[in-house]
Design an enzyme around this catalytic site. Structure first.
Site, PDB file in Angstrom:
ATOM      1  N   SER A 145     -22.236  30.138 -44.988  1.00  0.00           N
ATOM      2  CA  SER A 145     -23.131  29.280 -44.213  1.00  0.00           C
ATOM      3  C   SER A 145     -24.214  30.181 -43.639  1.00  0.00           C
ATOM      4  CB  SER A 145     -22.360  28.622 -43.065  1.00  0.00           C
ATOM      5  OG  SER A 145     -23.252  27.986 -42.167  1.00  0.00           O
ATOM      6  N   TYR A 159     -16.751  29.784 -36.088  1.00  0.00           N
ATOM      7  CA  TYR A 159     -17.158  29.412 -37.451  1.00  0.00           C
ATOM      8  C   TYR A 159     -18.053  30.508 -38.037  1.00  0.00           C
ATOM      9  CZ  TYR A 159     -19.379  26.467 -41.063  1.00  0.00           C
ATOM     10  OH  TYR A 159     -19.853  25.949 -42.241  1.00  0.00           O
ATOM     11  N   LYS A 163     -17.669  32.780 -41.475  1.00  0.00           N
ATOM     12  CA  LYS A 163     -18.629  32.693 -42.578  1.00  0.00           C
ATOM     13  C   LYS A 163     -19.282  34.046 -42.863  1.00  0.00           C
ATOM     14  CE  LYS A 163     -17.839  28.481 -43.704  1.00  0.00           C
ATOM     15  NZ  LYS A 163     -17.276  28.164 -45.039  1.00  0.00           N
TER      16      LYS A 163
HETATM   17  N1  NAD Z   1     -22.081  20.621 -43.640  1.00  0.00           N
HETATM   18  C1  NAD Z   1     -22.834  21.673 -43.379  1.00  0.00           C
HETATM   19  O1  NAD Z   1     -23.850  21.565 -42.681  1.00  0.00           O
HETATM   20  C2  NAD Z   1     -22.461  23.023 -43.962  1.00  0.00           C
HETATM   21  C3  NAD Z   1     -23.385  24.073 -43.831  1.00  0.00           C
HETATM   22  C4  NAD Z   1     -23.057  25.325 -44.331  1.00  0.00           C
HETATM   23  C5  NAD Z   1     -21.807  25.505 -44.933  1.00  0.00           C
HETATM   24  N2  NAD Z   1     -20.917  24.475 -45.046  1.00  0.00           N
HETATM   25  C6  NAD Z   1     -19.624  24.731 -45.693  1.00  0.00           C
HETATM   26  O2  NAD Z   1     -19.516  23.904 -46.832  1.00  0.00           O
HETATM   27  C7  NAD Z   1     -18.130  23.737 -47.153  1.00  0.00           C
HETATM   28  C8  NAD Z   1     -17.845  22.265 -47.391  1.00  0.00           C
HETATM   29  O3  NAD Z   1     -17.963  21.568 -46.154  1.00  0.00           O
HETATM   30  P1  NAD Z   1     -18.653  20.137 -46.026  1.00  0.00           P
HETATM   31  O4  NAD Z   1     -19.867  20.302 -45.210  1.00  0.00           O
HETATM   32  O5  NAD Z   1     -18.752  19.479 -47.339  1.00  0.00           O
HETATM   33  O6  NAD Z   1     -17.584  19.411 -45.064  1.00  0.00           O
HETATM   34  P2  NAD Z   1     -16.465  18.306 -45.415  1.00  0.00           P
HETATM   35  O7  NAD Z   1     -15.592  18.221 -44.219  1.00  0.00           O
HETATM   36  O8  NAD Z   1     -17.128  17.064 -45.892  1.00  0.00           O
HETATM   37  O9  NAD Z   1     -15.689  18.960 -46.640  1.00  0.00           O
HETATM   38  C9  NAD Z   1     -14.726  19.970 -46.469  1.00  0.00           C
HETATM   39  C10 NAD Z   1     -13.498  19.612 -47.302  1.00  0.00           C
HETATM   40  O10 NAD Z   1     -12.502  20.646 -47.133  1.00  0.00           O
HETATM   41  C11 NAD Z   1     -11.247  19.997 -47.004  1.00  0.00           C
HETATM   42  N3  NAD Z   1     -10.301  20.881 -46.300  1.00  0.00           N
HETATM   43  C12 NAD Z   1     -10.254  21.174 -44.975  1.00  0.00           C
HETATM   44  N4  NAD Z   1      -9.207  21.966 -44.714  1.00  0.00           N
HETATM   45  C13 NAD Z   1      -8.603  22.223 -45.905  1.00  0.00           C
HETATM   46  C14 NAD Z   1      -7.464  22.987 -46.277  1.00  0.00           C
HETATM   47  N5  NAD Z   1      -6.733  23.654 -45.369  1.00  0.00           N
HETATM   48  N6  NAD Z   1      -7.116  23.028 -47.582  1.00  0.00           N
HETATM   49  C15 NAD Z   1      -7.826  22.322 -48.505  1.00  0.00           C
HETATM   50  N7  NAD Z   1      -8.904  21.570 -48.206  1.00  0.00           N
HETATM   51  C16 NAD Z   1      -9.274  21.523 -46.917  1.00  0.00           C
HETATM   52  C17 NAD Z   1     -11.541  18.726 -46.231  1.00  0.00           C
HETATM   53  O11 NAD Z   1     -10.523  17.755 -46.374  1.00  0.00           O
HETATM   54  C18 NAD Z   1     -12.867  18.301 -46.859  1.00  0.00           C
HETATM   55  O12 NAD Z   1     -12.684  17.429 -47.967  1.00  0.00           O
HETATM   56  C19 NAD Z   1     -17.345  24.337 -45.986  1.00  0.00           C
HETATM   57  O13 NAD Z   1     -16.901  25.629 -46.335  1.00  0.00           O
HETATM   58  C20 NAD Z   1     -18.386  24.416 -44.890  1.00  0.00           C
HETATM   59  O14 NAD Z   1     -18.067  25.398 -43.951  1.00  0.00           O
HETATM   60  C21 NAD Z   1     -21.235  23.245 -44.583  1.00  0.00           C
END
Ligand code: NAD
Length: 294
Positions: A145, A159, A163
């Site tokens: 991130s 967080y 990251k």
């Molecule tokens: N949304 C943002 O703004 C953003 C920005 C930068 C990075 N990210 C990263 O992107 C990735 C995806 O996140 P997202 O934004 O799609 O959120 P999201 O919550 O929609 O998706 C995350 C998924 O991970 C699953 N998950 C959580 N804990 C888990 C575990 N212990 N084992 C297996 N699966 C698990 C959840 O059920 C979910 O389906 C993450 O690593 C997040 O940190 C997100």
């Protein structure tokens, strides 16, 4: 690497958000897809959707924080499809930590590390040896991130620390793959450049009892909609990047063997420069002093 129909992609955190967008895109490219997630109902729906669209898919409930669960995922993927070419260690959670660092609950750190850091390491250990041994081209994408991967947002510092670890882990993985002469690439993904409309703000829905909070929160969890409304009221329009754009960036990056899956953004570039300049000048990180930390 060349992405071709019939290859196999494994995506963790594939039941929603960015992971599901990546899974959809791999399926659209003709890849077989293993969708792994801890959230069973959402996973069932996602798997059914891709399958109804004609993709060859395997949905598997996995808790990436548990090594045995990820090893079993790898066994299931190889049993089902005989190979894995692309691994996306994407599952991640926000920590739910409040206040100053010295006030954080240890369980906020333990939970976020168990998923965001250990989860990525478990994926690497479970899959990479077999990917290398196959001799076929492969690629690993680890989701970081801008928060922490570039510089910390002090309002979400647990967080951010996880990251930052994902970036360093992936740099090290890259070096190890090169030293091995493996035909497996590695990338670190910075989803964006803007915010994403995903379930990340409701990460606590998946928080296990073993990392439960020990005391009630001082403030209720804020939803993305509430954040957006508050920003609007303060005169700031929140910009969003569609998750489909992130998936497209990943596909392009794998094809181009691009380590930094970092979308073009003046904001990110400014942050990178400010941090690098502070280090090179041996100057204090002034770029961290303007945050409103209530
Ligand atoms: N949304 C943002 O703004 C953003 C920005 C930068 C990075 N990210 C990263 O992107 C990735 C995806 O996140 P997202 O934004 O799609 O959120 P999201 O919550 O929609 O998706 C995350 C998924 O991970 C699953 N998950 C959580 N804990 C888990 C575990 N212990 N084992 C297996 N699966 C698990 C959840 O059920 C979910 O389906 C993450 O690593 C997040 O940190 C997100």
């Amino acid at each position: 690497m060349r992405l071709e129909p019939g290859q196999v992609a494994v995506v963790t955190g594939a039941a929603g958000g960015i992971g599901l967008a990546m899974a959809r895109r791999f399926a659209a490219e003709g890849l077989k897809v293993v969708l792994a997630d801890v959230e069973e109902d959402a996973l069932r729906e996602a798997t059914a959707e891709l399958s109804a669209d004609g993709a060859e898919v395997l949905g598997r409930r996995v808790d990436v924080s548990e090594r045995d669960s990820v090893l079993a995922l790898a066994d299931a993927a190889y049993d089902a499809f005989g190979a894995v070419h692309v691994l996306c260690n994407n599952a991640g959670v926000g920590s739910g930590a409040e206040g100053r660092m010295w006030e954080h609950e240890p369980n906020d750190w333990k939970w976020a590390f168990s998923v965001n850091v250990w989860g990525v390491f478990h994926g690497i250990q479970a899959f990479v040896p077999r990917m290398i041994a196959s001799g076929a081209p492969g690629h690993v994408v680890n989701t970081s991130s801008g928060d922490g991967g570039i510089a910390p947002l002090p309002t979400a510092s647990v967080y951010a620390v996880t990251k930052a670890a994902v970036v360093t882990m992936t740099e090290s993985l890259y070096a190890h793959l090169k030293a091995e002469g493996a035909d497996v690439g590695a990338s670190v993904l910075f989803p964006g450049p803007h915010m994403l409309r995903t379930g990340l703000w409701e990460s606590h829905r998946n928080r296990p009892d073993r990392y439960a909070k020990q005391r009630p929160r001082k403030t209720p969890y804020r939803s993305l909609d509430q954040y957006e409304a508050a920003m609007k009221q303060a005169g700031h329009e929140v910009r969003f990047t569609p998750v489909e754009d992130v998936a497209a960036h990943v596909i392009d990056g794998i094809r181009a063997d691009r380590f930094w899956m970092l979308p073009e953004s003046e904001h990110s570039d400014r942050q990178i420069r400010a941090r690098a300049r502070s280090m090179l000048d041996r100057a204090n990180p002034a770029y961290l002093e303007s945050f409103v930390l209530d």
